[in-house]
Design an enzyme around this catalytic site. Sequence first.
Site, PDB file in Angstrom:
ATOM      1  N   ARG A 211      37.865  28.846  48.303  1.00 59.41           N
ATOM      2  CA  ARG A 211      39.143  28.784  49.030  1.00 59.41           C
ATOM      3  C   ARG A 211      39.499  27.326  49.311  1.00 59.41           C
ATOM      4  O   ARG A 211      40.651  26.925  49.193  1.00 59.41           O
ATOM      5  CB  ARG A 211      39.041  29.586  50.341  1.00 59.41           C
ATOM      6  CG  ARG A 211      39.037  31.091  50.129  1.00 59.41           C
ATOM      7  CD  ARG A 211      39.133  31.860  51.437  1.00 59.41           C
ATOM      8  NE  ARG A 211      37.888  31.863  52.174  1.00 59.41           N
ATOM      9  CZ  ARG A 211      36.989  32.863  52.162  1.00 59.41           C
ATOM     10  NH1 ARG A 211      37.211  33.935  51.438  1.00 59.41           N
ATOM     11  NH2 ARG A 211      35.880  32.791  52.864  1.00 59.41           N
ATOM     12  N   PHE A 227      44.253  40.620  45.153  1.00 64.02           N
ATOM     13  CA  PHE A 227      43.060  41.070  45.875  1.00 64.02           C
ATOM     14  C   PHE A 227      42.862  40.132  47.078  1.00 64.02           C
ATOM     15  O   PHE A 227      41.815  39.540  47.268  1.00 64.02           O
ATOM     16  CB  PHE A 227      41.813  41.068  44.973  1.00 64.02           C
ATOM     17  CG  PHE A 227      41.991  41.767  43.650  1.00 64.02           C
ATOM     18  CD1 PHE A 227      41.853  43.147  43.566  1.00 64.02           C
ATOM     19  CD2 PHE A 227      42.322  41.058  42.496  1.00 64.02           C
ATOM     20  CE1 PHE A 227      42.010  43.804  42.347  1.00 64.02           C
ATOM     21  CE2 PHE A 227      42.486  41.708  41.280  1.00 64.02           C
ATOM     22  CZ  PHE A 227      42.326  43.077  41.189  1.00 64.02           C
ATOM     23  N   ASP A 249      47.228  43.453  47.897  1.00 67.65           N
ATOM     24  CA  ASP A 249      45.987  44.186  48.137  1.00 67.65           C
ATOM     25  C   ASP A 249      46.362  45.651  48.280  1.00 67.65           C
ATOM     26  O   ASP A 249      47.482  45.973  48.651  1.00 67.65           O
ATOM     27  CB  ASP A 249      45.293  43.690  49.414  1.00 67.65           C
ATOM     28  CG  ASP A 249      43.787  43.983  49.408  1.00 67.65           C
ATOM     29  OD1 ASP A 249      42.996  43.032  49.233  1.00 67.65           O
ATOM     30  OD2 ASP A 249      43.417  45.161  49.580  1.00 67.65           O
ATOM     31  N   ASP A 299      40.733  37.765  42.492  1.00 64.79           N
ATOM     32  CA  ASP A 299      39.409  37.884  43.124  1.00 64.79           C
ATOM     33  C   ASP A 299      39.084  39.364  43.356  1.00 64.79           C
ATOM     34  O   ASP A 299      39.028  39.829  44.491  1.00 64.79           O
ATOM     35  CB  ASP A 299      39.397  37.105  44.449  1.00 64.79           C
ATOM     36  CG  ASP A 299      38.023  37.096  45.099  1.00 64.79           C
ATOM     37  OD1 ASP A 299      37.021  37.328  44.395  1.00 64.79           O
ATOM     38  OD2 ASP A 299      37.950  36.845  46.322  1.00 64.79           O
ATOM     39  N   CYS A 339      32.588  39.000  40.804  1.00 70.24           N
ATOM     40  CA  CYS A 339      31.455  39.099  41.735  1.00 70.24           C
ATOM     41  C   CYS A 339      30.490  40.167  41.266  1.00 70.24           C
ATOM     42  O   CYS A 339      29.667  40.644  42.038  1.00 70.24           O
ATOM     43  CB  CYS A 339      31.935  39.361  43.159  1.00 70.24           C
ATOM     44  SG  CYS A 339      32.794  40.915  43.348  1.00 70.24           S
TER      45      CYS A 339
HETATM   46  N1  SAH Z   1      39.947  37.047  48.084  1.00 67.44           N
HETATM   47  C1  SAH Z   1      39.489  37.697  49.283  1.00 67.44           C
HETATM   48  C2  SAH Z   1      38.416  38.716  49.013  1.00 67.44           C
HETATM   49  C3  SAH Z   1      38.812  39.809  48.039  1.00 67.44           C
HETATM   50  S1  SAH Z   1      37.807  41.229  48.088  1.00 67.44           S
HETATM   51  C4  SAH Z   1      39.028  36.651  50.298  1.00 67.44           C
HETATM   52  O1  SAH Z   1      39.003  35.454  49.986  1.00 67.44           O
HETATM   53  O2  SAH Z   1      38.665  37.036  51.413  1.00 67.44           O
HETATM   54  C5  SAH Z   1      38.635  42.373  47.106  1.00 67.44           C
HETATM   55  C6  SAH Z   1      39.884  42.995  47.691  1.00 67.44           C
HETATM   56  O3  SAH Z   1      40.503  43.743  46.657  1.00 67.44           O
HETATM   57  C7  SAH Z   1      39.685  43.971  48.834  1.00 67.44           C
HETATM   58  O4  SAH Z   1      40.454  43.543  49.922  1.00 67.44           O
HETATM   59  C8  SAH Z   1      40.202  45.327  48.307  1.00 67.44           C
HETATM   60  O5  SAH Z   1      40.947  46.050  49.281  1.00 67.44           O
HETATM   61  C9  SAH Z   1      41.115  44.907  47.209  1.00 67.44           C
HETATM   62  N2  SAH Z   1      41.285  45.815  46.054  1.00 67.44           N
HETATM   63  C10 SAH Z   1      40.332  46.492  45.382  1.00 67.44           C
HETATM   64  N3  SAH Z   1      40.849  47.094  44.299  1.00 67.44           N
HETATM   65  C11 SAH Z   1      42.178  46.801  44.278  1.00 67.44           C
HETATM   66  C12 SAH Z   1      43.261  47.103  43.403  1.00 67.44           C
HETATM   67  N4  SAH Z   1      43.087  47.840  42.303  1.00 67.44           N
HETATM   68  N5  SAH Z   1      44.484  46.623  43.706  1.00 67.44           N
HETATM   69  C13 SAH Z   1      44.674  45.868  44.808  1.00 67.44           C
HETATM   70  N6  SAH Z   1      43.684  45.534  45.658  1.00 67.44           N
HETATM   71  C14 SAH Z   1      42.464  45.990  45.402  1.00 67.44           C
END
Ligand code: SAH
Length: 395
Positions: A211, A227, A249, A299, A339
């Site tokens: 970040r 995400f 998200d 992500d 991840c």
């Molecule tokens: N980038 C964030 C962490 C992301 S974790 C940070 O820095 O904190 C992954 C996220 O993806 C979660 O919040 C989850 O709700 C979301 N997610 C999972 N599958 C998804 C999809 N198909 N479409 C949109 N969001 C999704």
Amino acid sequence: MAILILAKDKERSLLRRHPWVFSGAVSRIVGKAPQPGETVEVHAQNGRFLARAAYSPQSQIRARVWSFDEAEEINADFFRDRLKRALRLRDVLDNSEAAALRLVNAESDGLPGVIVDRYAHVLVCQFLSQGAEFWRETIVRELQQIFPDHVIYERSDSEVRSKEGLELRTGLLVGKALPDHVEIVENGLRLLVDVRQGHKTGFYLDQRDSRFALRQYAAGREVLNCFSFSGGFSLSALKAGASRVTNVDMSQPALDLAARNIALNGFDAGRSEHICADVFKLLRQFRDEERRFDLIVLDPPKFADSRGQVDRACRGYKDINLLAFTLLKPGGILFTFSCSGLMETGLFQKVVADAALDAGRDARMLTRLGQAPDHPTGMAFPEGYYLKGLVCMAM
Ligand code: SAH
């Protein structure tokens, strides 16, 4: 203490200090049958001492090593020592009052199955293996001694516990009350963490450095944060002077928290947009609408839980990366992550390269990213390295 005797020639990984004993490596158990989580000695077929480990009868990982040292007993002193060792490693990181960091990273800190994250004055623990469960009270007591004024909350609600034959459990362990949101400061940005309901222990600490890395590229740019969870990457982008951020998200509570975090830092709400949608669908919609961005963050959650899922995971990464390359303006930047521990760095890079090719974009890799240093990887435990990222530019 029961002795777990390995089959012939199965000691090699333990001699290299890898902490897992798989069920197939065990020849027999000598002595009184151990209870789940109880400490056992692990011996080679020829009787040589290898380790003391926690026994887990249901899991494929039949025992997880606490110590390779024959002179070391597994007791409260052992846990105090391991916790202090883990803290020492974090001395060089931001330990200020409002900081958030992972204090104990399981196997990679010599404490298999034990996770401890600190969010300001709140410690959040996960006990994810039979051994961790067996020593839970001891570990909490030692943590309480080291952090006397802290609230300690348990988030042992990860699905991996079921593989160990453990029920999911959450709740307050130490302290009177837990606020609805804990405020932390990450690289000068304020963030609210929902320790009770938020993903994992409430926040994705492992992406802290990535970040921060985004700030170098975000000034004046229109950012699409896919995400986004609670908006961490977007806060960094706004801090660096991004012209606009779009959070995507599928969790509305995560997006609501992102909006609160943006306001908390005094950023203009008019520079941000929040879309509750499936990223796979929304990217296609943006492609069809010919929307373009200067910087895109991908992500996603873990796509592969087992080796058999790696091919499918590759297709998932290929799909979203191809779409992202299509949506980038000339000179646009892609921050793309995986991840999934089973997805190796080289393979991930190849998938992203294929995505650029199929999108018809001439792309460059500018740098690689990885999990923050409070998520160390034991040198003998390469499985501990799971988060990798690439920063690419599409010409
Ligand atoms: N980038 C964030 C962490 C992301 S974790 C940070 O820095 O904190 C992954 C996220 O993806 C979660 O919040 C989850 O709700 C979301 N997610 C999972 N599958 C998804 C999809 N198909 N479409 C949109 N969001 C999704």
